[in-house]
Design a protein around this motif. Structure first.
Motif, PDB file in Angstrom:
ATOM      1  N   GLY A 109      -8.759   0.372   4.878  1.00  0.00           N
ATOM      2  CA  GLY A 109      -8.880   1.770   5.199  1.00  0.00           C
ATOM      3  C   GLY A 109      -9.351   2.639   4.060  1.00  0.00           C
ATOM      4  N   LYS A 110      -9.723   2.017   2.912  1.00  0.00           N
ATOM      5  CA  LYS A 110     -10.175   2.849   1.819  1.00  0.00           C
ATOM      6  C   LYS A 110     -11.605   3.271   1.987  1.00  0.00           C
ATOM      7  CE  LYS A 110     -11.113  -0.090  -1.847  1.00  0.00           C
ATOM      8  NZ  LYS A 110     -10.785  -0.781  -3.010  1.00  0.00           N
ATOM      9  N   ASN A 134       0.836  -1.196   0.000  1.00  0.00           N
ATOM     10  CA  ASN A 134       0.000   0.000   0.000  1.00  0.00           C
ATOM     11  C   ASN A 134       0.875   1.252   0.000  1.00  0.00           C
ATOM     12  OD1 ASN A 134      -1.793   2.180   1.003  1.00  0.00           O
ATOM     13  ND2 ASN A 134      -3.257   0.511   1.274  1.00  0.00           N
ATOM     14  N   ALA A 135       0.458   2.252  -0.767  1.00  0.00           N
ATOM     15  CA  ALA A 135       1.224   3.500  -0.837  1.00  0.00           C
ATOM     16  C   ALA A 135       1.343   4.148   0.538  1.00  0.00           C
ATOM     17  CB  ALA A 135       0.552   4.462  -1.816  1.00  0.00           C
ATOM     18  N   ALA A 136       0.313   3.980   1.376  1.00  0.00           N
ATOM     19  CA  ALA A 136       0.326   4.608   2.698  1.00  0.00           C
ATOM     20  C   ALA A 136       1.382   4.012   3.612  1.00  0.00           C
ATOM     21  CB  ALA A 136      -1.053   4.477   3.341  1.00  0.00           C
ATOM     22  N   TRP A 137       1.907   2.835   3.272  1.00  0.00           N
ATOM     23  CA  TRP A 137       2.907   2.171   4.111  1.00  0.00           C
ATOM     24  C   TRP A 137       4.327   2.380   3.611  1.00  0.00           C
ATOM     25  CZ3 TRP A 137      -0.155  -3.018   3.744  1.00  0.00           C
ATOM     26  CH2 TRP A 137      -1.350  -2.884   4.461  1.00  0.00           C
ATOM     27  N   GLY A 138       4.512   3.200   2.601  1.00  0.00           N
ATOM     28  CA  GLY A 138       5.853   3.471   2.106  1.00  0.00           C
ATOM     29  C   GLY A 138       6.336   2.515   1.036  1.00  0.00           C
ATOM     30  N   GLU A 173      -2.378   3.701  -7.417  1.00  0.00           N
ATOM     31  CA  GLU A 173      -2.817   4.740  -6.480  1.00  0.00           C
ATOM     32  C   GLU A 173      -2.746   4.210  -5.053  1.00  0.00           C
ATOM     33  OE1 GLU A 173      -6.630   6.142  -7.658  1.00  0.00           O
ATOM     34  OE2 GLU A 173      -5.952   6.784  -9.651  1.00  0.00           O
ATOM     35  N   GLU A 174      -3.606   3.263  -4.748  1.00  0.00           N
ATOM     36  CA  GLU A 174      -3.580   2.668  -3.411  1.00  0.00           C
ATOM     37  C   GLU A 174      -2.488   1.607  -3.304  1.00  0.00           C
ATOM     38  OE1 GLU A 174      -6.741   0.748  -0.217  1.00  0.00           O
ATOM     39  OE2 GLU A 174      -7.361   1.206  -2.252  1.00  0.00           O
TER      40      GLU A 174
END
Length: 330
Positions: free
Chosen positions: A329-330, A194-198, A266-267
């Motif tokens: 979380g989306k 996931n992009a949110a996790w780096g 994206e995600e």
């Protein structure tokens, strides 16, 4: 190093945050005055929450007697009767950290949340904290009627919120989300970052069920949207309450109909197929992280892996509490 092949489809068995022997007393809590009676019972415990944290001592909840924290409960406003565990009533309420800190200090306890201690608590206490975390959040975000905007008032020992203008009743919300362990014909597992996790932490694919979808349809859609892979007949494996803030994770396993995979960009920024040996080497070198801890994602992955999941070399590169899926979380 040798690895077992994937087990046959079936139940995951007991998961963290589930399996507690809490008697929720669905009929009892509808009785007039039930909550007041519980508060007067000498053995009743109060599970107080501030920002999702509660007093914990060692591997157990340091919940005070309700009679010891009458002032804090009175100042909290809405109280909820959680049920009974081993014959003892439990209530919960949201308080300020300023109010909770001295309560914890008096018991030599530290403030901790479900992610931090859920895997350490006895099953019944973990179930109580899961339940309390979810219902306290629901009260926090449901102060007004969704139909007319009037304030709501709590009834049925805190389990129903009634509109003060129209009498409409509102019930705790749970958002169903699917999470899928995908394998191919060679029994490799497909994971996404996931992009949110780096971009260096890999997990299963997950997302919320949409209106009009079956769970199996949601599982197939999520994996195709996030990884560009079509699935053959997802098989249900188990479920886990996930009160971050209000999800129910429904686990599936499925075979991929092909191995060409393209992240949505994206995600999901990366997708990779792993053998067991490849996954172990990547995690143990610290190059990637994977789920673990209390999450169903870790349970599904561990079931495929055939034993205890590999660990990073030193400080965890993985979230020790285990996020629930690449699409969570989306």
């Amino acid at each position: 190093m040798t690895f077992a092949s994937s087990p046959a489809p079936g139940s995951l068995g007991p998961l963290f945050l589930t399996g507690g022997a809490v008697d929720r007393g669905g009929e009892d809590r509808r009785s007039q005055g039930w909550l007041d009676a519980a508060l007067e019972a000498p053995a009743t415990r109060a599970l107080l929450l501030a920002g999702g944290r509660t007093p914990v001592l060692g591997a157990t909840l340091a919940a005070p007697l309700a009679s010891e924290v009458r002032e804090e409960l009175a100042a909290a406003g809405t109280l909820v009767w959680l049920g009974r565990l081993d014959g003892v009533d439990w209530v919960t309420a949201a308080v300020t950290e300023e109010a909770l800190a001295p309560v914890a200090a008096a018991r030599g306890a530290a403030l901790a949340g479900l992610r931090e201690v859920g895997a350490e608590l006895p099953l019944g206490e973990a179930a109580l904290l899961t339940q309390a975390s979810a219902v306290v959040h629901w009260h926090r975000v449901t102060r007004f009627c969704a139909r007319c905007g009037a304030p709501t008032e709590a009834i049925d020992a805190g389990w129903v919120l009634r509109c003060t203008a129209e009498g409409t009743e509102h019930f705790p919300r749970t958002d169903p989300a699917v999470i899928v362990l995908v394998t191919d014909d060679e029994d490799r597992v497909l994971l996404g970052a996931n992009a949110a996790w780096g971009g260096d932490r890999y997990s299963l694919f997950a997302g919320f069920v949409e209106p009009g979808e079956s769970l199996e349809e949601a599982a197939a859609r999520e994996v195709q949207e996030e990884a560009g892979v079509r699935l053959d007949a997802p098989v249900y494996a188990g479920s886990q309450p996930w009160p971050f803030p209000a999800s129910l994770m429904l686990g599936f396993t499925a075979r991929a109909l092909g191995t060409d995979s393209t992240p949505d960009g994206e995600e999901i920024v990366s997708t990779r197929w792993f053998t067991r040996a490849e996954l172990a080497a990547e995690v143990e070198s610290g190059r990637i992280g994977i789920p673990g801890g209390i999450s169903i994602a870790g349970a599904l992955l561990g079931r495929w892996f055939g034993g205890e999941l590999p660990q990073p070399p030193a400080a965890p590169a993985v979230d020790p509490n285990g996020g629930n899926g690449a699409g969570e979380g989306k």
